[in-house]
Scaffold this motif. Structure first.
Motif, PDB file in Angstrom:
ATOM      1  N   PHE A 103     -51.249  14.299 -33.573  1.00 56.56           N
ATOM      2  CA  PHE A 103     -52.117  15.442 -33.903  1.00 56.56           C
ATOM      3  C   PHE A 103     -51.261  16.702 -34.029  1.00 56.56           C
ATOM      4  N   SER A 104     -50.435  16.740 -35.069  1.00 55.40           N
ATOM      5  CA  SER A 104     -49.458  17.825 -35.221  1.00 55.40           C
ATOM      6  C   SER A 104     -50.115  19.183 -35.429  1.00 55.40           C
ATOM      7  N   ARG A 105     -51.153  19.246 -36.255  1.00 57.45           N
ATOM      8  CA  ARG A 105     -51.846  20.522 -36.510  1.00 57.45           C
ATOM      9  C   ARG A 105     -52.443  21.077 -35.224  1.00 57.45           C
ATOM     10  N   GLU A 106     -53.053  20.186 -34.435  1.00 57.80           N
ATOM     11  CA  GLU A 106     -53.666  20.606 -33.164  1.00 57.80           C
ATOM     12  C   GLU A 106     -52.592  21.118 -32.201  1.00 57.80           C
ATOM     13  N   ALA A 107     -51.430  20.454 -32.209  1.00 61.30           N
ATOM     14  CA  ALA A 107     -50.326  20.870 -31.337  1.00 61.30           C
ATOM     15  C   ALA A 107     -49.870  22.282 -31.684  1.00 61.30           C
ATOM     16  N   ILE A 108     -49.708  22.560 -32.975  1.00 61.22           N
ATOM     17  CA  ILE A 108     -49.297  23.904 -33.405  1.00 61.22           C
ATOM     18  C   ILE A 108     -50.388  24.918 -33.082  1.00 61.22           C
ATOM     19  N   GLY A 109     -51.652  24.502 -33.215  1.00 65.79           N
ATOM     20  CA  GLY A 109     -52.773  25.394 -32.878  1.00 65.79           C
ATOM     21  C   GLY A 109     -52.734  25.804 -31.423  1.00 65.79           C
ATOM     22  N   CYS A 134     -43.572  20.851 -36.071  1.00 63.70           N
ATOM     23  CA  CYS A 134     -43.678  21.545 -37.362  1.00 63.70           C
ATOM     24  C   CYS A 134     -42.934  20.765 -38.445  1.00 63.70           C
ATOM     25  N   ALA A 135     -41.795  20.168 -38.082  1.00 57.09           N
ATOM     26  CA  ALA A 135     -41.003  19.376 -39.031  1.00 57.09           C
ATOM     27  C   ALA A 135     -41.807  18.201 -39.566  1.00 57.09           C
ATOM     28  N   LYS A 136     -42.618  17.599 -38.713  1.00 55.53           N
ATOM     29  CA  LYS A 136     -43.437  16.451 -39.127  1.00 55.53           C
ATOM     30  C   LYS A 136     -44.482  16.848 -40.175  1.00 55.53           C
ATOM     31  N   LEU A 137     -44.947  18.097 -40.095  1.00 53.06           N
ATOM     32  CA  LEU A 137     -45.961  18.562 -41.044  1.00 53.06           C
ATOM     33  C   LEU A 137     -45.373  18.857 -42.423  1.00 53.06           C
ATOM     34  N   GLY A 138     -44.069  19.199 -42.470  1.00 52.03           N
ATOM     35  CA  GLY A 138     -43.436  19.499 -43.754  1.00 52.03           C
ATOM     36  C   GLY A 138     -43.938  20.761 -44.408  1.00 52.03           C
ATOM     37  N   ASP A 139     -44.482  21.679 -43.607  1.00 55.35           N
ATOM     38  CA  ASP A 139     -45.060  22.927 -44.119  1.00 55.35           C
ATOM     39  C   ASP A 139     -44.005  24.030 -44.015  1.00 55.35           C
ATOM     40  N   LEU A 140     -43.389  24.403 -45.151  1.00 58.75           N
ATOM     41  CA  LEU A 140     -42.287  25.370 -45.137  1.00 58.75           C
ATOM     42  C   LEU A 140     -42.734  26.757 -44.687  1.00 58.75           C
ATOM     43  N   ASP A 141     -43.931  27.195 -45.092  1.00 56.93           N
ATOM     44  CA  ASP A 141     -44.431  28.512 -44.676  1.00 56.93           C
ATOM     45  C   ASP A 141     -44.610  28.559 -43.155  1.00 56.93           C
ATOM     46  N   LEU A 142     -45.199  27.516 -42.596  1.00 55.11           N
ATOM     47  CA  LEU A 142     -45.374  27.431 -41.145  1.00 55.11           C
ATOM     48  C   LEU A 142     -44.023  27.372 -40.455  1.00 55.11           C
ATOM     49  N   CYS A 143     -43.117  26.643 -41.066  1.00 52.25           N
ATOM     50  CA  CYS A 143     -41.750  26.516 -40.555  1.00 52.25           C
ATOM     51  C   CYS A 143     -41.107  27.898 -40.390  1.00 52.25           C
ATOM     52  N   ARG A 144     -41.269  28.749 -41.386  1.00 47.68           N
ATOM     53  CA  ARG A 144     -40.678  30.092 -41.344  1.00 47.68           C
ATOM     54  C   ARG A 144     -41.360  30.973 -40.296  1.00 47.68           C
ATOM     55  N   LYS A 145     -42.679  30.777 -40.125  1.00 51.76           N
ATOM     56  CA  LYS A 145     -43.407  31.547 -39.096  1.00 51.76           C
ATOM     57  C   LYS A 145     -42.904  31.196 -37.700  1.00 51.76           C
TER      58      LYS A 145
END
Length: 476
Positions: A103-109, A134-145
């Protein structure tokens, strides 16, 4: 201390009239977590509720850890929400729980919610978990945040955080920035080097991959299994036989097991070199083989149809490994290159799964080799349906028409289609290894530092060949 022994002491303690407190319970719960003993742990949980210790932060954290290792995320969240006394460990355990169960999104939340608590200061351990998630999600914008958060909150970037950041940018698609971070790291370990080697190889920059490996050697960092796989794959793609054989010798010299990924990489490398004997030797030495091992051997046996077919059949018959689309593509390529076009067609029709562009592309390539224009045209239609925006099939079809002396009408029509669809042909590229250094050349490019000398030599060779041809003509 074992779970059995911990529970025995706990039981004796209660029977003798001693009351377990908030120091005792975490030790017992920790033993339950190590043994993944959910039933016994929940018995301790019941006592904690009755005694009121469930609201103690240390008891709550250890109980959450038990539920995490047992994979019960709902219970982890329930304990977390029910405990008003939370510390960094509480938040980190919940984040890790969500992350470890996918549950990667929930973890970041949860991590972002945690940021609203001014009394908490994130440490390196928490940050590594968040970055890896965050790496598992592959979301570059989130990565930069996330990276921005590290700077804004003065989180110490040690080697572990640095490694996680490099890996995150690689997996989110910004390999160039990952390389910049890697260059700036004051301290590196083998994981740092591996992240960069695999990242560059994944990007297809095999030449730079080998450059990083050579730098790793100069700095006396001992490579591990992951390093060797990344370098072997790069050697295979560049055709750098000398370095590939050195890696193989290093594996043998250090008695490293050439199974799994390493064995597969060796098989693939030798198969791509066309050295079937060495590929077979690496394959035979593997104690454990998987679908990729057989893919390498099937692909490597181009021209050895019977052996390739036998390996394909052995996958399911002897080893219960179901062929994937890549294996079917290799078989079509194998049959097609051998001139068995009809057999390749029948093979495709008998496939239990839908053939993809790789499979049809293999048959189209065989049509070019053997001048099957009509069949190529029908395959071309299928490929355009599957991949309408890819230029590869159009270019290959144009070459087929040209080889069949159909340049003026048919080949030109295909070239026109490429232009109309705004497709750009990837320039041809070739590499050569000289004294351990890989030189790369692209069509029409003159950026090589020795370009003048190279073209001068080519001119001399061309004139020499022409002169020899003319001399033979007159000698007749």
């Amino acid at each position: 201390m074992s779970l059995k022994l911990s529970l025995r002491f706990y039981k004796d303690m209660i029977e003798k009239g001693f009351v377990p407190d908030n120091f005792t319970l975490p030790f017992v719960l920790k033993a339950c977590a190590q043994a993944q003993a959910l039933r016994e742990g929940e018995g301790i949980y019941v006592y904690a509720i009755k005694s009121g210790f469930v609201f103690d932060v240390y008891v709550g954290n250890t109980l959450m850890r038990l539920y995490v290792v047992c994979g019960v995320i709902e219970a982890v969240r329930k304990v977390f929400d029910g405990n008003f006394h939370r510390d960094l460990v509480s938040w980190t355990t919940l984040i890790q729980g969500y992350a470890s169960m996918g549950f990667s999104r929930e973890a970041i939340g949860v991590f972002l919610d945690m940021g609203s608590d001014d009394n908490l200061r994130v440490d390196e351990m928490t940050m590594v978990i968040v970055i890896s998630t965050c790496a598992k999600l592959g979301d570059l914008d989130l990565c930069r945040k996330i990276h921005e958060y590290i700077f804004d909150n003065f989180v110490k970037v040690d080697v572990y955080v640095g490694n996680a950041l490099v890996d995150m940018y690689v997996k989110c698609g910004d390999v160039d920035f990952a390389f910049k971070l890697f260059q700036e790291m004051p301290e590196k370990n083998v994981v740092s080097w591996n992240s960069m080697i695999l990242g560059l190889a994944q990007k297809g920059d095999f030449k730079e991959t080998l450059s990083v490996f050579r730098r790793m050697q100069r700095e006396n960092v001992k490579p591990d299994d992951v390093t060797l796989v990344g370098v072997l794959n790069s050697c295979a793609n560049l055709g750098v036989l000398e370095l590939g054989e050195w890696i193989h010798a290093y594996i043998d010299r250090n008695r490293i097991k050439a199974d799994g990924f390493i064995g597969n990489a060796l098989v693939d490398m030798y198969a791509k070199y066309g050295n079937i004997d060495k590929a077979f030797g690496a394959f035979e030495n593997m104690k454990r083989r998987d679908v990729y091992s057989y893919t390498g051997m099937i692909a490597g046996h181009i021209g050895l149809v019977e052996e390739g077919c036998r390996y394909f059949e052995d996958m399911s018959r002897l080893y219960n490994l179901q062929p994937q689309i890549e294996h079917y593509g290799c078989m079509v390529d194998l049959l097609g290159r051998a001139g068995l076009i009809n057999e390749a067609e029948k093979f495709i029709k008998s496939m239990p799964i839908e053939p993809d562009a790789f499979v049809w592309g293999a048959l189209l390539g065989a049509c070019r080799l053997h001048g099957k224009v009509k069949l190529a045209e029908s395959i071309m239609k299928r490929l355009v349906e599957i991949e309408p925006d890819k230029e590869g099939a159009f270019v290959l079809m144009s070459n087929i028409y040209s080889s069949a002396n159909l340049w003026r009408d048919d080949a030109m029509k295909v070239r026109k289609s490429i232009k109309e669809r705004n497709m750009k042909k990837t320039p041809g590229c070739s590499t050569i290894e000289l004294d351990g250094v890989v030189h790369e050349f692209r069509k029409g490019e003159k950026s090589h530092p020795q370009a003048t000398e190279i073209y001068k030599m080519l001119y001399q060779i061309t004139n020499h060949v022409r002169g020899t041809t003319e001399a033979r003509k007159y000698a007749r």
